[in-house]
Design a protein around this motif. Structure first.
Motif, mmCIF file in Angstrom:
data_model
loop_
_atom_site.group_PDB
_atom_site.id
_atom_site.type_symbol
_atom_site.label_atom_id
_atom_site.label_comp_id
_atom_site.label_asym_id
_atom_site.label_seq_id
_atom_site.Cartn_x
_atom_site.Cartn_y
_atom_site.Cartn_z
ATOM 1 N N SER B 102 -5.281 6.815 -4.526
ATOM 2 C CA SER B 102 -4.175 7.354 -4.790
ATOM 3 C C SER B 102 -4.304 8.802 -4.388
ATOM 4 C CB SER B 102 -4.183 7.463 -6.283
ATOM 5 O OG SER B 102 -3.568 6.298 -6.676
ATOM 6 N N HIS B 103 -5.654 9.177 -4.275
ATOM 7 C CA HIS B 103 -6.002 10.422 -4.106
ATOM 8 C C HIS B 103 -5.759 11.047 -2.596
ATOM 9 C CE1 HIS B 103 -8.409 14.579 -4.203
ATOM 10 N NE2 HIS B 103 -8.951 14.327 -3.242
ATOM 11 N N TYR B 104 -6.377 9.980 -1.653
ATOM 12 C CA TYR B 104 -6.267 10.162 -0.402
ATOM 13 C C TYR B 104 -4.814 9.887 -0.013
ATOM 14 C CZ TYR B 104 -11.002 7.869 -0.249
ATOM 15 O OH TYR B 104 -12.224 7.816 -0.400
ATOM 16 N N ALA B 105 -4.125 9.139 -0.700
ATOM 17 C CA ALA B 105 -2.500 8.983 -0.387
ATOM 18 C C ALA B 105 -1.932 10.397 -0.632
ATOM 19 C CB ALA B 105 -2.004 8.253 -1.407
ATOM 20 N N SER B 106 -2.392 10.978 -1.631
ATOM 21 C CA SER B 106 -1.357 12.501 -1.987
ATOM 22 C C SER B 106 -1.960 13.410 -0.909
ATOM 23 C CB SER B 106 -2.030 12.986 -3.318
ATOM 24 O OG SER B 106 -3.450 13.402 -3.234
ATOM 25 N N LEU B 107 -3.178 13.438 -0.423
ATOM 26 C CA LEU B 107 -3.427 14.291 0.591
ATOM 27 C C LEU B 107 -2.513 14.044 1.892
ATOM 28 C CD1 LEU B 107 -7.354 14.146 1.021
ATOM 29 C CD2 LEU B 107 -5.990 15.724 -0.249
ATOM 30 N N ILE B 108 -2.277 12.720 1.964
ATOM 31 C CA ILE B 108 -1.640 12.271 3.385
ATOM 32 C C ILE B 108 0.126 12.902 3.036
ATOM 33 C CG2 ILE B 108 -0.521 10.321 4.521
ATOM 34 C CD1 ILE B 108 -3.275 8.919 4.312
ATOM 35 N N GLU B 109 0.467 12.697 1.687
ATOM 36 C CA GLU B 109 1.580 12.809 1.549
ATOM 37 C C GLU B 109 2.011 14.500 1.500
ATOM 38 O OE1 GLU B 109 5.506 11.045 0.024
ATOM 39 O OE2 GLU B 109 3.659 10.208 0.389
ATOM 40 N N ARG B 130 5.314 9.355 14.287
ATOM 41 C CA ARG B 130 3.908 9.142 14.150
ATOM 42 C C ARG B 130 3.709 9.714 12.789
ATOM 43 N NH1 ARG B 130 0.070 6.130 15.930
ATOM 44 N NH2 ARG B 130 -2.094 7.213 15.911
ATOM 45 N N LEU B 131 4.229 10.766 12.430
ATOM 46 C CA LEU B 131 3.955 11.508 10.926
ATOM 47 C C LEU B 131 4.308 10.458 9.936
ATOM 48 C CD1 LEU B 131 4.607 15.310 11.296
ATOM 49 C CD2 LEU B 131 2.585 13.985 10.461
ATOM 50 N N THR B 132 5.699 9.694 10.085
ATOM 51 C CA THR B 132 6.419 8.851 9.303
ATOM 52 C C THR B 132 5.350 7.674 8.949
ATOM 53 O OG1 THR B 132 8.539 9.758 9.690
ATOM 54 C CG2 THR B 132 8.439 7.627 8.589
ATOM 55 N N GLN B 133 4.787 7.208 10.271
ATOM 56 C CA GLN B 133 3.905 6.161 10.260
ATOM 57 C C GLN B 133 2.617 6.201 9.388
ATOM 58 O OE1 GLN B 133 3.793 2.925 12.238
ATOM 59 N NE2 GLN B 133 2.092 2.313 10.837
ATOM 60 N N LEU B 134 2.303 7.621 9.524
ATOM 61 C CA LEU B 134 1.223 7.954 8.677
ATOM 62 C C LEU B 134 1.551 8.183 7.093
ATOM 63 C CD1 LEU B 134 -1.544 9.151 8.286
ATOM 64 C CD2 LEU B 134 -0.594 11.724 8.560
ATOM 65 N N LYS B 135 2.673 8.750 6.985
ATOM 66 C CA LYS B 135 3.343 8.967 5.468
ATOM 67 C C LYS B 135 3.409 7.349 4.662
ATOM 68 C CE LYS B 135 6.799 8.304 2.677
ATOM 69 N NZ LYS B 135 6.157 8.608 1.549
#
Lengths: 368, 353
Positions: B102-109, B130-135
């Motif tokens: 969840s923490h990693y996901a928050s960095l990405i978000e 590309r950013l949307t794919q990352l998101k």
């Protein structure tokens, strides 16, 4: 807002009659479920933390609630809450006693379609501008993700006072479905973003089901049945119906995107070509076109074109290689599978007939 | 990049034995994450048709790997809180995965939401895609760890599980609200924002870092709802204290910007120095870009130009007051004095670092 008569004129009469009988309850459920604005009570209810200081509830409402509200206000088919009403009644519950459930299901759907819109860079949704066009990409993304989670408060706050075991079953199912949606979304985005041309029909169907089955049909069917106390043996049957009906629905949607039947479609036609989406029609072409056409097709979809002339070229190729016919036949096949499953349910013939009509509408006759 | 400060803070509260445990658990999970057989058995279920596991490799793992470079502080807090609450069943440690992911996901978000790519007049569609794919790869990280609950690897009772589900949703929503409001405020160049509004939104935005792991541990330890509510309030004060420390360190040049590069979120600016900005009644000009980066740059400059030593002292005083409120509330609850001490030590070492 679109004229609902136009949207539903393709429904068979008894399903339309059921729709007309229940639409007020559905609308009331949506209206009362999704709040117009945040206040301390609602914040603490969904956030679960006490507020120590004054909050900027106006901005919070604008950032999180408004985008979904705008989509809700534009109407839509509201097939999901209609399906909830149908299943509730089929298993002996009065839909009027479950208006919030119908509201929650529609709010989850409407917050999630904002994601589809910014992924595709779409212009229009239900005849209005897409959320990212009005609120920006970040605004649409935050509102969609947070709104989707908020829409689940009926469940995670147990507002229906369900027994703990049933509640946990619903919450586990919600979590499992979000994992499914997550993996489906990754696959689809990767195929598009990286221009993957090797996607098989099986992979496409799996991706479609994992990404869309929950919100489109499997979720509403499962939740309504569990809450109505349906026989345990009917639950997997309903989940299977949620899958097969979704496949038919989705194939119909892909066809409509490239070849809308009428002005009520409400979106830009051929948007899947512009976004480079590997739909079944495109995958069918990639696998069946001769080398020259295949090369031309790849060049067009990789260019992310919005040109009507190029969209027409793709359309002509789809016709030439029988893509619409193939897709239509596959949709019919899944419609038949759905009907085969419906026969297994422990409900009266009248409700089986309504479900069959729902499948026909979703798979074959819908224009939107 | 407030996150960087939090990681510094969390580093101070880390325990070596926990670090080994966390690393081992994360390593194990990374292997599982790419094991089709495991995924089909435990996470996705048997496919009706066929998964495309190649897309998981390229479309997911390759994208999120830079954000998963090391363990963060949240699961340290979780493990320590579990120990402090006297509840150290080994299976509870499975939640490490959920917290870290969840923490990693928050960095990405955050990287997605506050990225200038989307506000440029001529957007590059390929870059946006590309950013949307990352998101969405990040979003998958958010939800992936929930299989641990569904499969009840925690061996917890029904009540605990439903509370856990609820708290996970609460956290996600609160953090989302924090980002949504901040996004709107940046768009309005911080016009009309009050100090109280800002403080509460800071608490909301930090929910994921402090409240989430410790409250999760309290739930696993079977603490009553009343106790958990008191704990949330106390931790809100702690969040605010850390937030002010972050602002002060940014203004006095004590944040190591290089740390950001390791996380590939160097585009994100450090915490906004909004407390002094609002206290001093400053305003951003109309030509300030209405983005987080634009607002951050202009706000920092204005505050630095206007601030005095007395302002910084007052900031520090406020920060201490918040921390004392936190400590008093923890003491009043009679709850986990070891944990309070550990957090106090972490904050104290932050000052001298």
């Amino acid at each position: 807002m679109r004229n609902p008569n136009k949207v539903f004129e393709a429904m068979e009469s008894s399903l339309r009659c059921f729709h007309d009988e229940n639409i007020d309850g559905i609308l009331n459920g949506i209206h009362t479920y999704w709040p117009e604005s945040f206040d301390q009570t609602f914040f603490e209810e969904v956030a679960g933390i006490p507020a120590l200081f004054d909050q900027d509830y106006d901005t919070m409402s604008k950032a999180i609630l408004l985008p979904t509200q705008e989509y809700l206000d534009r109407g839509g088919k509201r097939l999901r809450p209609l399906l909830v009403a149908l299943i509730l009644e089929a298993y002996g519950e009065d839909p009027k006693d479950h208006e919030r459930l119908m509201g929650a299901i529609e709010c989850m759907e409407d917050s999630s379609i904002m994601m589809d819109d910014y992924i595709d860079g779409s212009e229009l949704r239900r005849d209005g501008p897409c959320a990212h066009k009005v609120h920006g990409y970040a605004g649409a993304n935050i509102a969609a993700c947070t709104g989707f989670a908020i829409a689940e408060y009926l469940f995670f706050n147990n507002k229906m006072n369900l027994e703990k075991e049933l509640l946990l079953r619903l919450l586990n199912a919600l979590s499992w479905e979000t994992i499914q949606m997550g993996i489906g979304q990754i696959e689809e985005l990767y195929w598009t973003e990286s221009d993957i041309n090797r996607v098989t029909v099986d992979q496409y169907l799996q991706e479609t089901v994992s990404r869309c089955a929950f919100l489109t049909f499997r979720g509403p069917l499962r939740y309504a049945a569990l809450i109505a106390g349906a026989p345990e043996e009917d639950i997997p049957v309903l989940e299977e119906i949620g899958v097969t009906m979704l496949v038919g629905y989705h194939l119909r949607g892909d066809n409509l995107d490239m070849s809308p039947d009428s002005a009520v479609w409400g979106k830009v036609s051929g948007e899947d070509i512009t976004t480079g989406r590997r739909t079944l029609l495109i995958n069918h072409l990639l696998q069946n076109a001769d080398d020259a056409d295949r090369t031309k097709l790849i060049a067009i979809i990789e260019s992310r074109t919005a040109s009507d002339a190029q969209k027409q070229e793709v359309f002509d190729m789809v016709v030439k290689y029988g893509g619409f016919q193939h897709s239509h036949e596959l949709a019919q096949h899944y419609n038949e599978l759905t009907k085969r499953e419906i026969k297994k349910l422990h409900i009266t013939d009248a409700y089986k007939q309504l479900l069959e009509q729902m499948s026909d509408f979703s798979t074959v006759t819908r224009k939107v | 990049m407030l996150d960087i400060l939090l990681e510094h803070f969390n580093d101070r509260v880390c325990v070596a034995a926990d670090s080994d445990k966390i690393r081992e658990r994360l390593k194990q999970e990374r292997v599982r994450l790419m094991d089709p057989e495991y995924l089909q058995r435990e996470v996705f279920g048997k496919p009706q048709w066929a998964w495309d596991f190649e897309s998981l490799d390229e479309g997911f793992m390759a994208m999120v790997a830079p954000f998963m470079a090391r363990e963060c502080g949240t699961s340290h807090l979780y493990l320590q809180a579990l120990a402090a609450f006297g509840s150290s069943r080994p299976e509870y440690e499975n939640l490490i995965v959920l917290l870290e992911y969840s923490h990693y996901a928050s960095l990405i978000e955050d990287y997605y939401n506050f990225n200038d790519t989307f506000v440029e007049p001529e957007k590059d569609p390929r870059r946006c895609a590309r950013l949307t794919q990352l998101k969405f790869a990040g979003q998958y990280l958010t939800v992936y760890g929930r299989y641990l609950l569904i499969r009840n690897t925690l061996k917890a009772d029904t009540e605990t599980m439903t509370r856990l589900h609820r708290w996970i949703k609460n956290t996600y929503i609160t953090w989302g609200i924090g980002g949504g409001v901040l996004n709107q405020w940046c768009a309005a160049r911080f016009s009309g924002v009050s100090e109280d509004n800002y403080r509460q939104n800071a608490i909301n935005g930090l929910c994921l870092h402090f409240l989430a792991p410790i409250v999760m541990a309290a739930i696993m330890a079977g603490k009553s709802e009343e106790t958990v509510q008191q704990l949330k309030e106390a931790l809100s004060w702690l969040s605010l204290s850390v937030k002010l420390r972050s602002e002060r360190r940014w203004l006095t040049g004590k944040i190591d910007l290089d740390v950001g590069a390791h996380h590939e979120n160097a585009l994100l600016p450090p915490t906004l120095p909004a407390t002094l900005f609002l206290q001093k009644g400053l305003a951003l000009s109309e030509d300030t870009p209405p983005t987080l980066i634009g607002v951050h740059t202009a706000m920092t400059q204005q505050v630095k130009d206007a601030m005095t030593d007395a302002d910084l002292e007052s900031l520090e005083k406020m920060e201490r007051q918040y921390f004392e409120t936190f400590a008093k509330q923890m003491q009043k609850m009679g709850c986990a004095p070891e944990l309070t001490q550990r957090l106090a030590d972490g904050l104290e070492q932050e000052v001298s670092s």
